[in-house]
Design a protein around this motif. Sequence first.
Motif, PDB file in Angstrom:
ATOM      1  N   ASP A   1      -8.228   6.184  11.543  1.00  0.00           N
ATOM      2  CA  ASP A   1      -7.714   4.843  11.227  1.00  0.00           C
ATOM      3  C   ASP A   1      -7.698   4.025  12.519  1.00  0.00           C
ATOM      4  OD1 ASP A   1      -5.916   3.644   8.635  1.00  0.00           O
ATOM      5  OD2 ASP A   1      -5.689   2.584  10.553  1.00  0.00           O
TER       6      ASP A   1
ATOM      7  N   PHE B   1     -10.149   5.217   0.498  1.00  0.00           N
ATOM      8  CA  PHE B   1      -9.141   4.640  -0.393  1.00  0.00           C
ATOM      9  C   PHE B   1      -8.844   3.224   0.098  1.00  0.00           C
ATOM     10  CE2 PHE B   1      -8.056   9.219  -1.117  1.00  0.00           C
ATOM     11  CZ  PHE B   1      -8.131   9.234  -2.507  1.00  0.00           C
TER      12      PHE B   1
ATOM     13  N   GLY C   1     -10.047   5.269   7.321  1.00  0.00           N
ATOM     14  CA  GLY C   1      -8.908   4.383   7.057  1.00  0.00           C
ATOM     15  C   GLY C   1      -7.792   5.101   6.323  1.00  0.00           C
TER      16      GLY C   1
ATOM     17  N   ARG D   1       2.069   1.960  -5.998  1.00  0.00           N
ATOM     18  CA  ARG D   1       0.703   2.175  -5.502  1.00  0.00           C
ATOM     19  C   ARG D   1       0.424   3.678  -5.351  1.00  0.00           C
ATOM     20  NH1 ARG D   1      -4.365   2.908  -3.810  1.00  0.00           N
ATOM     21  NH2 ARG D   1      -4.575   3.148  -1.596  1.00  0.00           N
TER      22      ARG D   1
ATOM     23  N   SER E   1     -12.608   3.605  14.843  1.00  0.00           N
ATOM     24  CA  SER E   1     -13.181   2.768  13.794  1.00  0.00           C
ATOM     25  C   SER E   1     -14.189   3.524  12.941  1.00  0.00           C
ATOM     26  CB  SER E   1     -13.869   1.541  14.403  1.00  0.00           C
ATOM     27  OG  SER E   1     -14.472   0.788  13.362  1.00  0.00           O
ATOM     28  N   ALA E   2     -14.129   3.230  11.645  1.00  0.00           N
ATOM     29  CA  ALA E   2     -15.079   3.810  10.691  1.00  0.00           C
ATOM     30  C   ALA E   2     -16.496   3.296  10.938  1.00  0.00           C
ATOM     31  CB  ALA E   2     -14.642   3.461   9.268  1.00  0.00           C
TER      32      ALA E   2
ATOM     33  N   VAL F   1       0.829  -1.208   0.000  1.00  0.00           N
ATOM     34  CA  VAL F   1       0.000   0.000   0.000  1.00  0.00           C
ATOM     35  C   VAL F   1       0.862   1.256   0.000  1.00  0.00           C
ATOM     36  CG1 VAL F   1      -1.506   1.341   1.536  1.00  0.00           C
ATOM     37  CG2 VAL F   1      -2.079  -1.011   0.994  1.00  0.00           C
TER      38      VAL F   1
HETATM   39  C1  LIG Z   1      -5.353  -1.112   2.629  1.00  0.00           C
HETATM   40  S1  LIG Z   1      -5.074   0.045   3.917  1.00  0.00           S
HETATM   41  C2  LIG Z   1      -5.425   1.576   3.070  1.00  0.00           C
HETATM   42  C3  LIG Z   1      -4.793   2.745   3.749  1.00  0.00           C
HETATM   43  C4  LIG Z   1      -4.940   4.079   3.001  1.00  0.00           C
HETATM   44  N1  LIG Z   1      -6.337   4.427   2.776  1.00  0.00           N
HETATM   45  C5  LIG Z   1      -4.179   4.027   1.710  1.00  0.00           C
HETATM   46  O1  LIG Z   1      -4.789   3.980   0.634  1.00  0.00           O
HETATM   47  O2  LIG Z   1      -2.939   4.039   1.781  1.00  0.00           O
HETATM   48  C6  LIG Z   1      -6.480  -0.161   4.969  1.00  0.00           C
HETATM   49  C7  LIG Z   1      -6.460   0.723   6.201  1.00  0.00           C
HETATM   50  O3  LIG Z   1      -7.714   0.580   6.866  1.00  0.00           O
HETATM   51  C8  LIG Z   1      -7.489   0.616   8.262  1.00  0.00           C
HETATM   52  N2  LIG Z   1      -8.671   0.019   8.925  1.00  0.00           N
HETATM   53  C9  LIG Z   1      -9.039  -1.274   8.982  1.00  0.00           C
HETATM   54  N3  LIG Z   1     -10.208  -1.407   9.635  1.00  0.00           N
HETATM   55  C10 LIG Z   1     -10.593  -0.151   9.983  1.00  0.00           C
HETATM   56  C11 LIG Z   1     -11.712   0.387  10.680  1.00  0.00           C
HETATM   57  N4  LIG Z   1     -12.686  -0.408  11.163  1.00  0.00           N
HETATM   58  N5  LIG Z   1     -11.785   1.718  10.852  1.00  0.00           N
HETATM   59  C12 LIG Z   1     -10.810   2.541  10.392  1.00  0.00           C
HETATM   60  N6  LIG Z   1      -9.713   2.091   9.738  1.00  0.00           N
HETATM   61  C13 LIG Z   1      -9.612   0.762   9.531  1.00  0.00           C
HETATM   62  C14 LIG Z   1      -6.189  -0.149   8.444  1.00  0.00           C
HETATM   63  O4  LIG Z   1      -5.582   0.134   9.685  1.00  0.00           O
HETATM   64  C15 LIG Z   1      -5.395   0.365   7.233  1.00  0.00           C
HETATM   65  O5  LIG Z   1      -4.649   1.514   7.551  1.00  0.00           O
END
Ligand SMILES: C[S@@+](CC[C@H](N)C(=O)[O-])C[C@H]1O[C@@H](n2cnc3c(N)ncnc32)[C@H](O)[C@@H]1O
Length: 208
Positions: free
Chosen positions: A66, A113, A43, A14, A92-93, A9
Amino acid sequence: MNKAETALVNSPPRRWLQRFYEAQVLMRFGGRLIPGARVLEIGCGSGYGTQLVLERFGAGSVDAVDLDPAMIEHAGRRLARYGDRVRLVQGSATDLRAALDAEDGGYDAVFDFGIVHHIPDWRAAIAEVARVLTPGGRFYFEEVTAHALARPIYQRLFDHPTEDRFTADQFLDQLAHHGLAVLGSVTRISGDYLLGVAAKPVPTGSDG
Ligand SMILES: C[S@@+](CC[C@H](N)C(=O)[O-])C[C@H]1O[C@@H](n2cnc3c(N)ncnc32)[C@H](O)[C@@H]1O
């Protein structure tokens, strides 16, 4: 996110894709933000998307949440130069009231994203997005679908919820379920990825 996904990521390819492809597609469907727009990014990871939302989409301010404290710390270093235009919060979202004290209709736009596919109760996250958007506000999303998560390479390298994953259609249906109208969307690589923008309707008879 495990180590392999964190590395992917945050890798230069990316980032290039996010800046020169994903942001362009999202802009094509949803346009730039209104001046001074109050934006939420769910996130935010290491904060690169937040930077794009400020610089490319023209957000006035961004609240970024996040689940992972290490990501919030990383994002804090990246985004320090934006001062009080950025608020970073661990939470958490799926419960933005607990995370940010987010009120109904408090944001002009929400960005995702590639995060909702990480959330076991992904429907709760969509419900929260719909709740916190102001009427006329927009949800910009880039997602990884069940189709991609079922591929051997994803299964071998990354950790994702194993149940109740969504297809592109299921994700779009859930937006509709919460009253969000899709302005445009596209899938890529045989339905592996979904990008699009949805809007929260302005009630009829309102000036908004
Ligand atoms: C694939 S990464 C994407 C990160 C960023 N948006 C990017 O594009 O670089 C997924 C992110 O979602 C976060 N995440 C997972 N579950 C979450 C939740 N319930 N609430 C907020 N963030 C969450 C993870 O900690 C991680 O940083």
